[in-house]
Design an enzyme around this catalytic site. Structure first.
Site, PDB file in Angstrom:
ATOM      1  CG  HIS A  49      -1.863  -1.110   1.355  1.00 42.70           C
ATOM      2  ND1 HIS A  49      -1.752  -2.086   2.320  1.00 42.70           N
ATOM      3  CD2 HIS A  49      -2.964  -1.440   0.624  1.00 42.70           C
ATOM      4  CE1 HIS A  49      -2.751  -2.944   2.200  1.00 42.70           C
ATOM      5  NE2 HIS A  49      -3.487  -2.588   1.169  1.00 42.70           N
ATOM      6  CD  GLN A 165      -9.424  -4.155  -6.731  1.00 42.31           C
ATOM      7  OE1 GLN A 165     -10.173  -4.715  -5.949  1.00 42.31           O
ATOM      8  NE2 GLN A 165      -8.335  -3.512  -6.330  1.00 42.31           N
TER       9      GLN A 165
HETATM   10  P1  AMP Z   1      -6.512  -3.866  -0.437  1.00 41.59           P
HETATM   11  O1  AMP Z   1      -6.339  -3.066   0.811  1.00 41.59           O
HETATM   12  O2  AMP Z   1      -6.042  -5.267  -0.339  1.00 41.59           O
HETATM   13  O3  AMP Z   1      -7.899  -3.729  -1.020  1.00 41.59           O
HETATM   14  O4  AMP Z   1      -5.548  -3.201  -1.504  1.00 41.59           O
HETATM   15  C1  AMP Z   1      -5.617  -1.825  -1.778  1.00 41.59           C
HETATM   16  C2  AMP Z   1      -4.765  -1.536  -2.992  1.00 41.59           C
HETATM   17  O5  AMP Z   1      -3.415  -1.930  -2.715  1.00 41.59           O
HETATM   18  C3  AMP Z   1      -5.199  -2.323  -4.229  1.00 41.59           C
HETATM   19  O6  AMP Z   1      -5.095  -1.488  -5.377  1.00 41.59           O
HETATM   20  C4  AMP Z   1      -4.215  -3.469  -4.260  1.00 41.59           C
HETATM   21  O7  AMP Z   1      -4.003  -3.991  -5.554  1.00 41.59           O
HETATM   22  C5  AMP Z   1      -2.957  -2.787  -3.745  1.00 41.59           C
HETATM   23  N1  AMP Z   1      -2.016  -3.781  -3.206  1.00 41.59           N
HETATM   24  C6  AMP Z   1      -2.262  -4.724  -2.263  1.00 41.59           C
HETATM   25  N2  AMP Z   1      -1.164  -5.492  -2.080  1.00 41.59           N
HETATM   26  C7  AMP Z   1      -0.214  -5.031  -2.928  1.00 41.59           C
HETATM   27  C8  AMP Z   1       1.123  -5.423  -3.241  1.00 41.59           C
HETATM   28  N3  AMP Z   1       1.711  -6.457  -2.631  1.00 41.59           N
HETATM   29  N4  AMP Z   1       1.788  -4.735  -4.175  1.00 41.59           N
HETATM   30  C9  AMP Z   1       1.197  -3.690  -4.826  1.00 41.59           C
HETATM   31  N5  AMP Z   1      -0.056  -3.262  -4.585  1.00 41.59           N
HETATM   32  C10 AMP Z   1      -0.752  -3.930  -3.652  1.00 41.59           C
END
Ligand code: AMP
Length: 299
Positions: A49, A165
């Site tokens: 994030h 997504q």
């Molecule tokens: P989430 O909180 O899991 O809904 O993720 C929020 C955002 O962070 C989304 O756009 C995810 O794709 C991105 N995200 C989550 N994990 C990672 C990661 N390991 N690398 C890059 N982006 C991430």
């Protein structure tokens, strides 16, 4: 607008609880000629994030990060209630990363009584996670539409970690003429290859030892798909079936899918074709935890 009470004063990050407060703040910034980015998250923030916030800071003068565990994107048997919620720690991380505003609405604020509208993105939402998690991408598309309407950013940053997504959101923004630029950020991984995820916290030590094999096997399958012998005619299905066997042998309890898709339309690909960008995507189960990962397949 309130400050998270547990924060030391020096780290205090403004926290908005209502859409109207975000809209007001962003309108003021834009009136000053500043460019604004939005980074939507569900909190339990990790370095993945934070990488999105850093990328957003290179694209905009002000960065708003939403933290909202969106109930409508969880199925009835999924982990909505158990999903980690670490708001005070999230605010500290965001402040340290240089974000300017945390937007953490309540469920009631996002979905007031009488709420009745759902956004469905056809095509890219089909297959992969769309089949395994019915209604998931409707929930995502609806909440992201609302976040974009409320924050009205110039640019929004999403991770390639959730690759399907990202394509759903690109389609949504194009189809509804939403005035925002969507930027995809590369997957951030642990040193052993495991993609960072808030759900990694669910893994037992034994499961954590198995988890990095997902990335290792994706690398091997990608190599096989793009190798010269494969180009000479082995169908992708044969290589993918071998990959699935390797995943089970590594200790994953179930392989929901391991598929080769077109990098932007997500149309299934029977073989890798040089010069046509593709994506290898996988979802596996490890005990009660579901892990997803993906890689570019290019040559
Ligand atoms: P989430 O909180 O899991 O809904 O993720 C929020 C955002 O962070 C989304 O756009 C995810 O794709 C991105 N995200 C989550 N994990 C990672 C990661 N390991 N690398 C890059 N982006 C991430």
């Amino acid at each position: 607008m309130t400050a998270v009470s547990e924060l030391p004063l020096s780290l205090a990050l403004p926290v908005a609880r209502e859409g109207a407060a975000v809209r007001r703040t962003v309108a003021q910034w834009r009136a000053e000629g500043l460019r604004v980015a939005l980074v939507p998250t569900m909190g339990a923030l990790h370095d993945g994030h934070v990488s999105l916030v850093r990328l957003a800071l290179t694209q905009a003068d002000r960065v708003v990060v939403s933290v909202f565990v969106n109930p409508t994107q969880f199925g009835p048997s999924e982990d909505f209630a158990a999903y980690p919620r670490t708001e005070a720690a999230d605010a500290v991380r965001l402040s340290e990363a240089g974000a300017h505003l945390m937007y953490a609405p309540t469920v009631e604020d996002m979905y007031p009584p009488g709420f009745a509208t759902t956004i469905t993105v056809e095509g890219v939402s089909r297959g992969l996670c769309g089949d395994r998690r019915p209604g998931h991408f409707q929930g995502v598309a609806t909440v992201v539409s609302k976040l974009l309407m409320r924050a009205q950013p110039d640019v929004a940053v999403f991770g390639e970690k959730d690759y399907q997504q990202l394509q759903v959101i690109r389609r949504l923004v194009a189809d509804l003429d939403l005035p925002v630029e969507v930027i995809g950020a590369p997957v951030v991984r642990e040193d052993d290859g495991l993609a960072l995820s808030s759900r990694n916290a669910y893994l037992s030590p034994g499961e954590r030892a198995i988890a990095p094999h997902l990335h290792r096997i994706l690398v091997e399958v990608t190599r096989a798909l793009t190798s010269p012998e494969t180009e000479a005619g082995t169908p992708a299905a044969v290589i993918l079936a071998r990959g699935e066997v390797a995943l089970r042998a590594a200790g994953f309890d179930d392989v929901e899918y391991l598929e080769l898709r077109d990098a932007s339309t997500l149309a299934p690909q029977a073989a890798f074709v040089r010069g046509r960008p593709a994506r290898l995507l996988a979802a596996v189960r490890l005990g009660r935890t579901r892990l997803i990962d993906n890689m570019a397949v290019e040559a």
